[in-house]
Design an enzyme around this catalytic site. Structure first.
Site, PDB file in Angstrom:
ATOM      1  N   ASP A 221      26.096  38.537  40.291  1.00  0.00           N
ATOM      2  CA  ASP A 221      25.940  38.979  39.130  1.00  0.00           C
ATOM      3  C   ASP A 221      24.964  38.090  38.310  1.00  0.00           C
ATOM      4  O   ASP A 221      24.330  37.096  38.688  1.00  0.00           O
ATOM      5  CB  ASP A 221      27.331  38.399  38.299  1.00  0.00           C
ATOM      6  CG  ASP A 221      27.798  37.075  38.470  1.00  0.00           C
ATOM      7  OD1 ASP A 221      27.093  36.196  38.937  1.00  0.00           O
ATOM      8  OD2 ASP A 221      28.871  36.730  38.878  1.00  0.00           O
TER       9      ASP A 221
ATOM     10  N   GLY B 122      25.017  36.234  35.501  1.00  0.00           N
ATOM     11  CA  GLY B 122      25.412  34.993  34.855  1.00  0.00           C
ATOM     12  C   GLY B 122      25.981  35.474  33.236  1.00  0.00           C
ATOM     13  O   GLY B 122      26.449  34.425  32.613  1.00  0.00           O
TER      14      GLY B 122
ATOM     15  N   ASP C  89      34.726  44.258  42.634  1.00  0.00           N
ATOM     16  CA  ASP C  89      34.847  43.010  42.909  1.00  0.00           C
ATOM     17  C   ASP C  89      35.857  42.388  42.147  1.00  0.00           C
ATOM     18  O   ASP C  89      36.257  42.921  41.001  1.00  0.00           O
ATOM     19  CB  ASP C  89      33.517  42.097  42.885  1.00  0.00           C
ATOM     20  CG  ASP C  89      33.298  41.642  41.307  1.00  0.00           C
ATOM     21  OD1 ASP C  89      33.715  40.784  40.905  1.00  0.00           O
ATOM     22  OD2 ASP C  89      32.881  42.561  40.300  1.00  0.00           O
TER      23      ASP C  89
ATOM     24  N   HIS D 114      45.303  37.000  54.604  1.00  0.00           N
ATOM     25  CA  HIS D 114      45.834  38.177  54.467  1.00  0.00           C
ATOM     26  C   HIS D 114      45.616  39.150  53.378  1.00  0.00           C
ATOM     27  O   HIS D 114      45.547  40.187  53.193  1.00  0.00           O
ATOM     28  CB  HIS D 114      47.518  37.862  54.380  1.00  0.00           C
ATOM     29  CG  HIS D 114      48.551  39.100  53.742  1.00  0.00           C
ATOM     30  ND1 HIS D 114      48.569  39.879  54.729  1.00  0.00           N
ATOM     31  CD2 HIS D 114      48.794  39.320  52.789  1.00  0.00           C
ATOM     32  CE1 HIS D 114      49.604  40.921  54.003  1.00  0.00           C
ATOM     33  NE2 HIS D 114      49.725  40.903  52.814  1.00  0.00           N
TER      34      HIS D 114
END
Length: 378
Positions: A91, A93, A266, A335
């Site tokens: 990214d 910033g 994300d 997990h």
């Protein structure tokens, strides 16, 4: 190397594709684990790869502050520094600066702020962001933008979006000046206002980017607004370019994003929630700290093939959580990351088999919920 995006199949608005980089391929829709400081918290790169992740997200802002560009260049780039040799998206910033609140001052030139590390006065602009990301060796570089806050009036969102467009042009110009051989993504802004999103898309596509992100969502707005903006935005983005929804989100958000045509996601949620003992399973979420798990000798999720579920019981994970053992956070993270990758694998398989709508219905049925209507159906 310039990425290639092969859009293999569509099932409704859901898209099935493949991103190809010099460092490897990424099947889409894809979820990118977040490695803020050059690490997915508590995980080795081999463990992250073992969960099924093919691409990671790194944080330009934090890596610039620590360890800094010079240390990064000593190692070669971020891939060598952290020993992850698959693709990395960084990214710009912009969101981290947005998150500083009163500690920053935004001007046309860029952003003045005090370092959250040591209080030093620092300035970041589009050009600096492009330089840092080149030094990081990012396979996907994000333009420098301002994340429009929520709530914002139409006029406030308009001014923010227009400045982000000017910064987008500056990012493009400096990226090209640096002769960066990798890829630059634009970021659509405009808050919850469809007309502003239209202007942003038009401006970004005229500049031209290798992919397009939808930014300024998941910042506090109602889910209905996020879904409405996605439904309005995605059909206007170039069909042959990847689409990335930034900072999203919960498993339900990923499913809803794919329903509306998103290819990449994300979020810190799987790793952050893991460290807090909130674990994602087929039917929803398990809070492993709860007393009822003390004597439960079954695995977290009988459908899960992760290392944690194959070797440990809820009782053991509950014990680790209660004792604040580091191993507990690690096993939980393995997990949760595997859960997210299994979810994306299931989504891709459903699109391949022309049964994505059925998948969505089953996904919500397992949670005891109805499928949320698309905005156009309401």
């Amino acid at each position: 190397m310039k990425l290639s995006f092969d859009l293999k199949k569509k099932n409704g608005n859901a898209r099935r594709g493949q991103l190809t980089f010099e460092r490897g391929t990424v099947q889409t829709p894809a979820f990118m684990p977040v490695g803020t400081y050059g690490t997915v918290k508590g995980m080795t790169p081999e463990e992250v790869k073992g969960t099924g992740a093919e691409i990671l997200l790194g944080n330009t802002f934090h890596l610039w502050l620590r360890p800094g560009q010079e240390v990064m260049k000593m190692h070669g780039d971020l891939h060598d520094f952290m020993n992850w040799h698959g693709p990395i998206l960084t990214d710009s910033g912009g969101f981290q600066v947005f998150s500083l609140g009163k500690m920053r001052k935004i001007t046309e030139k860029g952003v003045h702020f005090r370092s959250p590390v040591n209080g030093d006065k620092i300035f970041m602009d589009a050009e600096k962001s492009m330089e840092i990301q080149k030094d990081l060796g990012s396979d996907i570089v994000m333009i420098f933008d301002e994340c429009t806050p929520y709530p914002a009036t139409h006029n406030e969102a308009k001014k923010s979006m227009e400045m982000s467009l000017r910064w987008a042009q500056r990012s493009r110009d400096h990226f090209d000046k640096l002769e960066n051989p990798n890829n630059l993504f634009g970021i659509v802004q405009g808050g919850v206002y469809e007309d502003l999103r239209d202007v942003s898309i038009k401006g970004l596509t005229e500049i031209g980017f290798d992919g397009y992100a939808v930014g300024g969502l998941a910042v506090g707005e109602p889910k209905e607004d996020m879904h409405r903006i996605l439904e309005h935005t995605c059909p206007q983005l170039p069909e042959d370019k990847p689409r990335y929804l930034m900072g999203v989100g919960k498993p339900e958000d990923l499913v809803e994003g794919v329903r509306r045509g998103i290819d990449m996601f994300d979020c810190v949620m799987p790793t952050r929630n893991a460290r807090n003992g909130h674990l994602f399973v087929t039917g929803g979420v398990i809070k492993i700290r709860n007393a009822k798990h003390k004597t439960d000798t079954t695995p977290l999720d009988p459908h899960c093939d992760c290392y944690t579920c194959q070797h440990y019981s809820k009782s053991y994970l509950h014990h680790l959580e209660r004792c604040n053992e580091i191993l507990g956070a690690r096993l939980n993270t393995i997990h949760n990351l595997r859960y997210y990758q299994r979810l994306m694998e299931s989504i891709r398989k459903a699109i391949d088999e022309d049964r994505f709508d059925e998948f969505v219905t089953e996904f919500y049925e397992r949670r005891g919920r109805e499928v949320p209507p698309l905005a156009k159906e309401q």
